[in-house]
Scaffold this motif. Structure first.
Motif, PDB file in Angstrom:
ATOM      1  N   ALA A   1       0.816  -1.216   0.000  1.00  0.00           N
ATOM      2  CA  ALA A   1       0.000   0.000   0.000  1.00  0.00           C
ATOM      3  C   ALA A   1       0.846   1.261   0.000  1.00  0.00           C
ATOM      4  O   ALA A   1       2.010   1.248   0.405  1.00  0.00           O
ATOM      5  CB  ALA A   1      -0.894   0.013   1.242  1.00  0.00           C
ATOM      6  N   THR A   2       0.229   2.339  -0.466  1.00  0.00           N
ATOM      7  CA  THR A   2       0.745   3.687  -0.276  1.00  0.00           C
ATOM      8  C   THR A   2      -0.385   4.493   0.348  1.00  0.00           C
ATOM      9  O   THR A   2      -1.561   4.122   0.235  1.00  0.00           O
ATOM     10  CB  THR A   2       1.168   4.342  -1.610  1.00  0.00           C
ATOM     11  N   HIS A   3      -0.037   5.576   1.014  1.00  0.00           N
ATOM     12  CA  HIS A   3      -1.040   6.434   1.672  1.00  0.00           C
ATOM     13  C   HIS A   3      -1.984   5.587   2.527  1.00  0.00           C
ATOM     14  O   HIS A   3      -3.202   5.675   2.432  1.00  0.00           O
ATOM     15  CB  HIS A   3      -1.809   7.264   0.655  1.00  0.00           C
ATOM     16  N   ILE A   4      -1.380   4.768   3.378  1.00  0.00           N
ATOM     17  CA  ILE A   4      -2.149   3.779   4.128  1.00  0.00           C
ATOM     18  C   ILE A   4      -3.170   4.405   5.080  1.00  0.00           C
ATOM     19  O   ILE A   4      -4.212   3.818   5.351  1.00  0.00           O
ATOM     20  CB  ILE A   4      -1.214   2.796   4.858  1.00  0.00           C
ATOM     21  N   GLU A   5      -2.893   5.611   5.546  1.00  0.00           N
ATOM     22  CA  GLU A   5      -3.868   6.278   6.411  1.00  0.00           C
ATOM     23  C   GLU A   5      -5.184   6.487   5.664  1.00  0.00           C
ATOM     24  O   GLU A   5      -6.267   6.305   6.228  1.00  0.00           O
ATOM     25  CB  GLU A   5      -3.333   7.620   6.928  1.00  0.00           C
ATOM     26  N   GLU A   6      -5.107   6.868   4.395  1.00  0.00           N
ATOM     27  CA  GLU A   6      -6.312   7.043   3.572  1.00  0.00           C
ATOM     28  C   GLU A   6      -7.043   5.711   3.394  1.00  0.00           C
ATOM     29  O   GLU A   6      -8.277   5.661   3.437  1.00  0.00           O
ATOM     30  CB  GLU A   6      -5.952   7.608   2.197  1.00  0.00           C
ATOM     31  N   LEU A   7      -6.282   4.634   3.172  1.00  0.00           N
ATOM     32  CA  LEU A   7      -6.903   3.312   3.025  1.00  0.00           C
ATOM     33  C   LEU A   7      -7.599   2.888   4.313  1.00  0.00           C
ATOM     34  O   LEU A   7      -8.717   2.374   4.277  1.00  0.00           O
ATOM     35  CB  LEU A   7      -5.851   2.260   2.659  1.00  0.00           C
ATOM     36  N   TYR A   8      -6.940   3.114   5.426  1.00  0.00           N
ATOM     37  CA  TYR A   8      -7.538   2.738   6.709  1.00  0.00           C
ATOM     38  C   TYR A   8      -8.827   3.532   6.955  1.00  0.00           C
ATOM     39  O   TYR A   8      -9.853   2.957   7.324  1.00  0.00           O
ATOM     40  CB  TYR A   8      -6.543   2.957   7.848  1.00  0.00           C
ATOM     41  N   ASP A   9      -8.778   4.830   6.727  1.00  0.00           N
ATOM     42  CA  ASP A   9      -9.981   5.660   6.895  1.00  0.00           C
ATOM     43  C   ASP A   9     -11.104   5.172   5.989  1.00  0.00           C
ATOM     44  O   ASP A   9     -12.269   5.122   6.395  1.00  0.00           O
ATOM     45  CB  ASP A   9      -9.673   7.134   6.609  1.00  0.00           C
ATOM     46  N   ALA A  10     -10.770   4.805   4.757  1.00  0.00           N
ATOM     47  CA  ALA A  10     -11.775   4.292   3.814  1.00  0.00           C
ATOM     48  C   ALA A  10     -12.370   2.981   4.313  1.00  0.00           C
ATOM     49  O   ALA A  10     -13.582   2.759   4.206  1.00  0.00           O
ATOM     50  CB  ALA A  10     -11.170   4.118   2.421  1.00  0.00           C
ATOM     51  N   ALA A  11     -11.539   2.102   4.869  1.00  0.00           N
ATOM     52  CA  ALA A  11     -12.029   0.817   5.385  1.00  0.00           C
ATOM     53  C   ALA A  11     -12.980   1.020   6.558  1.00  0.00           C
ATOM     54  O   ALA A  11     -14.038   0.388   6.638  1.00  0.00           O
ATOM     55  CB  ALA A  11     -10.851  -0.068   5.814  1.00  0.00           C
ATOM     56  N   VAL A  12     -12.616   1.929   7.456  1.00  0.00           N
ATOM     57  CA  VAL A  12     -13.479   2.221   8.609  1.00  0.00           C
ATOM     58  C   VAL A  12     -14.787   2.851   8.139  1.00  0.00           C
ATOM     59  O   VAL A  12     -15.875   2.420   8.547  1.00  0.00           O
ATOM     60  CB  VAL A  12     -12.741   3.142   9.615  1.00  0.00           C
TER      61      VAL A  12
END
Length: 156
Positions: free
Chosen positions: A105-116
């Motif tokens: 992944a890149t920009h994992i904070e964005e991915l995590y926010d999207a998952a939540v």
């Protein structure tokens, strides 16, 4: 009544990980920030025996972690295949005993926010761990059959 209670309890805690709020934007974010396979995490009882076995198959040690909770994790690769060996006293020792699959992944904070936001069932929240030279950030979700999918961004 007891049967209904058990069914409701199972639906709450063991239900498939079908997110409630998946949007085309969420799907696009996962597609653009996930970059394919990174590794498969496999629980093992004897890391040294595992290293010797996989070296015999042509794998090379790519990384050994600093001890984390008293355990050293070992990453081995062959070509584009990366395996993470997770020391465990409770390894099932049966075919199919995989802990997780991991996507790069890149920009994992964005991915995590999207998952939540999408409502995926989080297995492990976003954390930074001291793996690799500068560490990495990762989080895990449950799939529909309680399989674990991880996203990991190695800090450069």
């Amino acid at each position: 009544m007891k049967k209904l209670f058990i069914m409701l309890l199972m639906a709450t805690f063991i239900s498939p990980a079908m997110a409630q709020n998946v949007t085309p934007e969420t799907t696009a974010k996962f597609a653009s920030l996930s970059h394919g396979f990174q590794h498969i995490g496999i629980p093992v009882k004897d890391v040294k025996a595992t290293i010797k076995f996989y070296e015999g198959l042509g794998f090379k040690v790519a990384h050994v972690t600093k001890p984390l909770n008293g355990r050293e994790f070992v990453f081995m690769n062959q070509g584009t295949m990366m395996l993470e060996f997770i020391p465990s006293d409770t390894t099932p020792g049966v075919a199919g005993a995989v802990d997780h699959i991991c996507l790069d992944a890149t920009h994992i904070e964005e991915l995590y926010d999207a998952a939540v936001k999408a409502g995926y069932r989080i297995a492990n929240p976003l954390v930074t761990i001291p793996f690799w030279e500068k560490g990495c950030k990762c989080f895990k979700i449950y799939g529909p059959d309680n399989e674990i999918i991880e996203w990991c961004e190695i800090i450069k």
